[in-house]
Design a protein around this motif. Structure first.
Motif, PDB file in Angstrom:
ATOM      1  N   PRO A   1      51.981 -20.145  72.374  1.00  0.00           N
ATOM      2  CA  PRO A   1      51.489 -20.561  70.573  1.00  0.00           C
ATOM      3  C   PRO A   1      50.513 -21.807  70.703  1.00  0.00           C
ATOM      4  CG  PRO A   1      53.908 -21.229  70.840  1.00  0.00           C
ATOM      5  CD  PRO A   1      53.351 -20.549  72.108  1.00  0.00           C
ATOM      6  N   PRO A   2      49.674 -21.660  69.874  1.00  0.00           N
ATOM      7  CA  PRO A   2      48.743 -22.838  69.414  1.00  0.00           C
ATOM      8  C   PRO A   2      49.383 -24.054  68.912  1.00  0.00           C
ATOM      9  CG  PRO A   2      48.209 -21.208  68.142  1.00  0.00           C
ATOM     10  CD  PRO A   2      49.290 -20.601  68.888  1.00  0.00           C
ATOM     11  N   GLU A   3      48.823 -25.193  68.771  1.00  0.00           N
ATOM     12  CA  GLU A   3      49.387 -26.293  68.049  1.00  0.00           C
ATOM     13  C   GLU A   3      49.223 -26.084  66.440  1.00  0.00           C
ATOM     14  OE1 GLU A   3      49.277 -29.736  71.475  1.00  0.00           O
ATOM     15  OE2 GLU A   3      47.645 -29.759  70.010  1.00  0.00           O
ATOM     16  N   HIS A   4      48.305 -25.577  66.331  1.00  0.00           N
ATOM     17  CA  HIS A   4      48.132 -25.162  64.737  1.00  0.00           C
ATOM     18  C   HIS A   4      47.968 -23.632  64.635  1.00  0.00           C
ATOM     19  CE1 HIS A   4      46.730 -29.051  65.008  1.00  0.00           C
ATOM     20  NE2 HIS A   4      47.016 -29.486  63.835  1.00  0.00           N
TER      21      HIS A   4
ATOM     22  N   SER B   1      55.582 -26.289  67.868  1.00  0.00           N
ATOM     23  CA  SER B   1      54.384 -26.417  68.876  1.00  0.00           C
ATOM     24  C   SER B   1      55.077 -27.005  70.128  1.00  0.00           C
ATOM     25  CB  SER B   1      53.335 -27.254  68.274  1.00  0.00           C
ATOM     26  OG  SER B   1      53.671 -28.726  68.029  1.00  0.00           O
ATOM     27  N   LEU B   2      54.646 -26.630  71.183  1.00  0.00           N
ATOM     28  CA  LEU B   2      55.007 -26.918  72.728  1.00  0.00           C
ATOM     29  C   LEU B   2      54.574 -28.257  72.895  1.00  0.00           C
ATOM     30  CD1 LEU B   2      54.826 -23.615  74.469  1.00  0.00           C
ATOM     31  CD2 LEU B   2      56.564 -24.256  73.152  1.00  0.00           C
ATOM     32  N   PHE B   3      55.107 -28.897  74.191  1.00  0.00           N
ATOM     33  CA  PHE B   3      54.694 -30.188  74.733  1.00  0.00           C
ATOM     34  C   PHE B   3      53.440 -29.883  75.430  1.00  0.00           C
ATOM     35  CE2 PHE B   3      59.055 -30.395  73.250  1.00  0.00           C
ATOM     36  CZ  PHE B   3      59.132 -31.715  72.593  1.00  0.00           C
ATOM     37  N   ARG B   4      52.694 -30.910  75.462  1.00  0.00           N
ATOM     38  CA  ARG B   4      51.487 -30.512  76.231  1.00  0.00           C
ATOM     39  C   ARG B   4      51.693 -30.867  77.730  1.00  0.00           C
ATOM     40  NH1 ARG B   4      45.921 -32.918  73.322  1.00  0.00           N
ATOM     41  NH2 ARG B   4      46.118 -32.114  71.439  1.00  0.00           N
ATOM     42  N   GLY B   5      52.503 -32.161  78.207  1.00  0.00           N
ATOM     43  CA  GLY B   5      52.620 -32.575  79.292  1.00  0.00           C
ATOM     44  C   GLY B   5      53.855 -31.744  80.023  1.00  0.00           C
ATOM     45  N   ALA B   6      54.628 -31.032  79.280  1.00  0.00           N
ATOM     46  CA  ALA B   6      55.866 -30.349  79.718  1.00  0.00           C
ATOM     47  C   ALA B   6      55.702 -29.122  79.802  1.00  0.00           C
ATOM     48  CB  ALA B   6      57.178 -31.079  79.341  1.00  0.00           C
ATOM     49  N   GLU B   7      54.781 -28.471  79.001  1.00  0.00           N
ATOM     50  CA  GLU B   7      54.871 -26.995  78.936  1.00  0.00           C
ATOM     51  C   GLU B   7      53.285 -26.590  78.961  1.00  0.00           C
ATOM     52  OE1 GLU B   7      58.638 -25.794  75.994  1.00  0.00           O
ATOM     53  OE2 GLU B   7      56.965 -27.169  75.196  1.00  0.00           O
ATOM     54  N   TYR B   8      52.555 -26.957  78.052  1.00  0.00           N
ATOM     55  CA  TYR B   8      51.288 -26.562  78.357  1.00  0.00           C
ATOM     56  C   TYR B   8      50.290 -26.747  79.491  1.00  0.00           C
ATOM     57  CZ  TYR B   8      51.216 -25.559  72.924  1.00  0.00           C
ATOM     58  OH  TYR B   8      51.293 -24.970  71.939  1.00  0.00           O
ATOM     59  N   SER B   9      50.630 -27.974  79.964  1.00  0.00           N
ATOM     60  CA  SER B   9      50.026 -28.448  81.388  1.00  0.00           C
ATOM     61  C   SER B   9      50.591 -27.555  82.330  1.00  0.00           C
ATOM     62  CB  SER B   9      50.032 -29.731  81.394  1.00  0.00           C
ATOM     63  OG  SER B   9      49.535 -30.615  80.640  1.00  0.00           O
TER      64      SER B   9
ATOM     65  N   GLU C   1      52.121 -36.158  76.381  1.00  0.00           N
ATOM     66  CA  GLU C   1      51.279 -35.760  77.414  1.00  0.00           C
ATOM     67  C   GLU C   1      51.451 -36.246  78.675  1.00  0.00           C
ATOM     68  OE1 GLU C   1      47.238 -36.118  76.433  1.00  0.00           O
ATOM     69  OE2 GLU C   1      47.719 -36.307  74.191  1.00  0.00           O
ATOM     70  N   GLU C   2      52.192 -37.248  79.109  1.00  0.00           N
ATOM     71  CA  GLU C   2      52.517 -37.718  80.388  1.00  0.00           C
ATOM     72  C   GLU C   2      53.869 -37.008  80.900  1.00  0.00           C
ATOM     73  OE1 GLU C   2      52.386 -41.900  83.045  1.00  0.00           O
ATOM     74  OE2 GLU C   2      53.997 -41.491  81.723  1.00  0.00           O
ATOM     75  N   ALA C   3      54.658 -36.932  80.171  1.00  0.00           N
ATOM     76  CA  ALA C   3      56.215 -36.446  80.633  1.00  0.00           C
ATOM     77  C   ALA C   3      55.751 -34.899  81.230  1.00  0.00           C
ATOM     78  CB  ALA C   3      56.980 -36.335  79.513  1.00  0.00           C
TER      79      ALA C   3
ATOM     80  N   TRP D   1      48.636 -25.467  85.374  1.00  0.00           N
ATOM     81  CA  TRP D   1      48.865 -25.670  86.853  1.00  0.00           C
ATOM     82  C   TRP D   1      49.047 -24.037  87.435  1.00  0.00           C
ATOM     83  CZ3 TRP D   1      52.648 -29.962  85.723  1.00  0.00           C
ATOM     84  CH2 TRP D   1      52.102 -31.332  85.551  1.00  0.00           C
ATOM     85  N   VAL D   2      49.806 -23.513  86.706  1.00  0.00           N
ATOM     86  CA  VAL D   2      50.313 -22.061  87.372  1.00  0.00           C
ATOM     87  C   VAL D   2      49.050 -21.127  87.111  1.00  0.00           C
ATOM     88  CG1 VAL D   2      51.910 -20.193  87.063  1.00  0.00           C
ATOM     89  CG2 VAL D   2      52.831 -22.574  87.075  1.00  0.00           C
ATOM     90  N   THR D   3      48.380 -21.072  85.968  1.00  0.00           N
ATOM     91  CA  THR D   3      47.428 -19.999  85.841  1.00  0.00           C
ATOM     92  C   THR D   3      46.112 -20.292  85.982  1.00  0.00           C
ATOM     93  OG1 THR D   3      47.390 -20.238  83.504  1.00  0.00           O
ATOM     94  CG2 THR D   3      49.143 -18.875  84.226  1.00  0.00           C
TER      95      THR D   3
END
Length: 500
Positions: A373-376, A107-115, A192-194, A119-121
């Motif tokens: 990809p989702p977290e689960h 799973s990806l990182f929320r702050g560094a990848e999902y967020s 989440e913050e990074a 922001w972009v889309t």
């Protein structure tokens, strides 16, 4: 009277048919229209029930309620790969282990990848259900019964339950003010913050330093009572989670050999935590290094009948088999001379992988667009296919001809699976409820892949046709009664040539 008459009853039969034809004008307009009126709501209800639940209502009632009353019993097909001596419990254990929702090991990182994606889309890549599962995981992994003794851990318990990301981050800083060595707070900030992987790695390194100190203290207190056992388990979970995410940071930053070493050390230090599927992280990193011999060694250990399968295991095994023949494989040549032993082995491995998860090939062949990809993930579901293809598509592209071999052979899998999927070929039957779970895990803008495709049962086609035909006859009889009487007479006489 419609049977072929014999002897002196011929004239009597003709009179009966003529009387029936004369009365048809009074019978058809109202009774057939009434039958059509009854059939139409039934057809609408059947259509709605099938679209919502994926099964025919009449069939469901027959199987669930009428069959037991009539003394019928539903037979459970045996699961291939298990001996009869293991019985039904072994089958149920395997089914449950592969049908539940699992934490995505990559799973990806929320702050560094999902967020950043949001922001972009402007689209949310994670569903509320998926994030809620993650919150439950964090509460399970990072909390225990002794947390009430430490104010910082009490704050973190509240932080994991917060829905608002900013509230969670604020709570993590409050926990650090109370205890500068709160590893769980650093984990939350890293996730989440990074906003970059480099920042996340810095937070995780701080979490590692704090987590190791707490873990060593817990080890010394372990034998005392059950509360200390729970605390040791929580501190172990924190340490394993931090080390794994640090290895993933190293992998994303290009330090692949360092990542492989960290994963191997982690698996060696905590061998009983195989349920976390750290070997899938290791497989992906080894494929990036093109260390195929090491990949085969990992598969030999984890591709075992007693362990739950995954798309990463099955498709990586197929990729290694395909690698041996894909560079010189040609569909035209194979159709003329037949498949060699190595090619047969590769095709069988592809068929095995496709039967386990039939959604993956369309993503690998880029017939469907990928999303984050989702977290689960749901094993054998579309969510697992998205997660696998997102990280492993590059590895298939790197091996010349591998995708061509997959393209030529993957659809042949479905010829070996019995229809209507009442039993599997190499695995237990494909679950029918995966679509519902995948729709909860994947965002709404994604077109969820469905297997097997829902087909309208024969009963629904039959009732639709009967309803339409009845309505048409009722309408024609009402509008043109005389012509319909003549038509009925003609049909009756033509259908029984012996009456002429």
């Amino acid at each position: 009277c419609l049977r072929r008459p014999k002897g002196g009853r011929r004239n009597e039969t003709i009179l009966l048919i003529l009387n029936f034809s004369n009365e048809l004008n009074d019978f058809l307009p109202w009774n057939w229209a009434y039958a059509s009126f009854l059939f139409f709501p039934l057809q609408v209800f059947e259509w709605w029930y099938f679209k919502k639940y994926g099964t025919c209502f009449i069939e469901q009632v027959s199987v669930s309620h009428l069959r037991p009353l009539l003394g019928g019993a539903e037979s459970n097909p045996p699961v291939p790969g298990f001996s009869a001596s293991n019985g039904e419990s072994e089958t149920n254990r395997q089914s449950l282990s592969e049908c539940k929702v699992w934490r995505n090991p990559l799973s990806l990182f929320r702050g560094a990848e999902y967020s950043r994606y949001t922001w972009v889309t402007g689209k949310e890549p994670l569903t509320y259900y998926d994030m809620n599962l993650s919150a439950q995981d964090h509460q399970t992994f990072f909390t225990c019964d002794t947390d009430f003794l430490r104010p910082s851990y009490i704050v973190m318990q509240k932080a994991w339950r917060e829905r608002n990301p900013q509230a969670r981050i604020k709570a993590a800083y409050q926990a650090l003010e109370l205890n500068n060595d709160c590893a769980a707070a650093y984990v939350l900030l890293a996730e989440e913050e990074a906003t970059t992987i480099i920042d996340a790695e810095k937070y995780f390194k701080q979490a590692l330093k704090a987590g190791e100190a707490v873990y060593r203290k817990s080890q010394h207190c372990h034998p005392q009572n059950s509360q200390h056992e729970a605390q040791l388990r929580r501190d172990t979970n924190v340490l394993v989670y931090v080390k794994r995410r640090l290895a993933m940071c190293a992998r994303k930053l290009g330090r692949i050999k360092e990542a492989v070493k960290m994963m191997r050390d982690l698996m060696k230090e905590f061998p009983l935590l195989s349920m976390l599927n750290i070997h899938e992280n290791l497989l992906e990193a080894l494929l990036e290094l093109q260390a195929y011999a090491d990949v085969q060694a990992v598969l030999a250990k984890y591709d075992d009948i007693s362990l739950p399968k995954s798309a990463a295991i099955c498709y990586t095994a197929a990729l290694l088999k395909a690698r041996a023949v894909s560079d010189r494989f040609s569909a035209e040549t194979a159709s003329r001379r037949g498949l060699s032993t190595a090619e047969i082995s590769a095709v069988e491995a592809i068929h095995r992988a496709v039967e386990f998860n039939p959604h993956v090939p369309k993503y690998l062949l880029e017939m469907k667009s990928l999303i984050l990809p989702p977290e689960h993930i749901l094993k054998r579901g579309d969510s697992e296919a998205v997660a696998y293809a997102f990280f492993h598509l590059q590895h298939w592209k790197r091996i010349e001809g591998a995708l061509n071999l997959l393209h030529c052979t993957w659809e042949g899998t479905f010829r070996m699976i019995p229809y209507p999927l009442e039993k599997g070929h190499l695995f237990y039957p494909y679950a029918s409820w995966t679509e519902t779970a995948d729709r909860e895990l994947l965002p709404t803008f994604h077109n969820v892949s469905v297997y097997p495709q829902k087909e309208f049962p024969f009963f629904m086609h039959f009732t639709a046709g009967l309803c339409s035909f009845s309505a048409m006859l009722a309408f024609l009889t009402h509008q043109f009664p005389e012509l319909m009487v003549i038509f009925a007479k003609a049909v009756s006489i033509v259908s029984r040539p012996g009456l002429a």
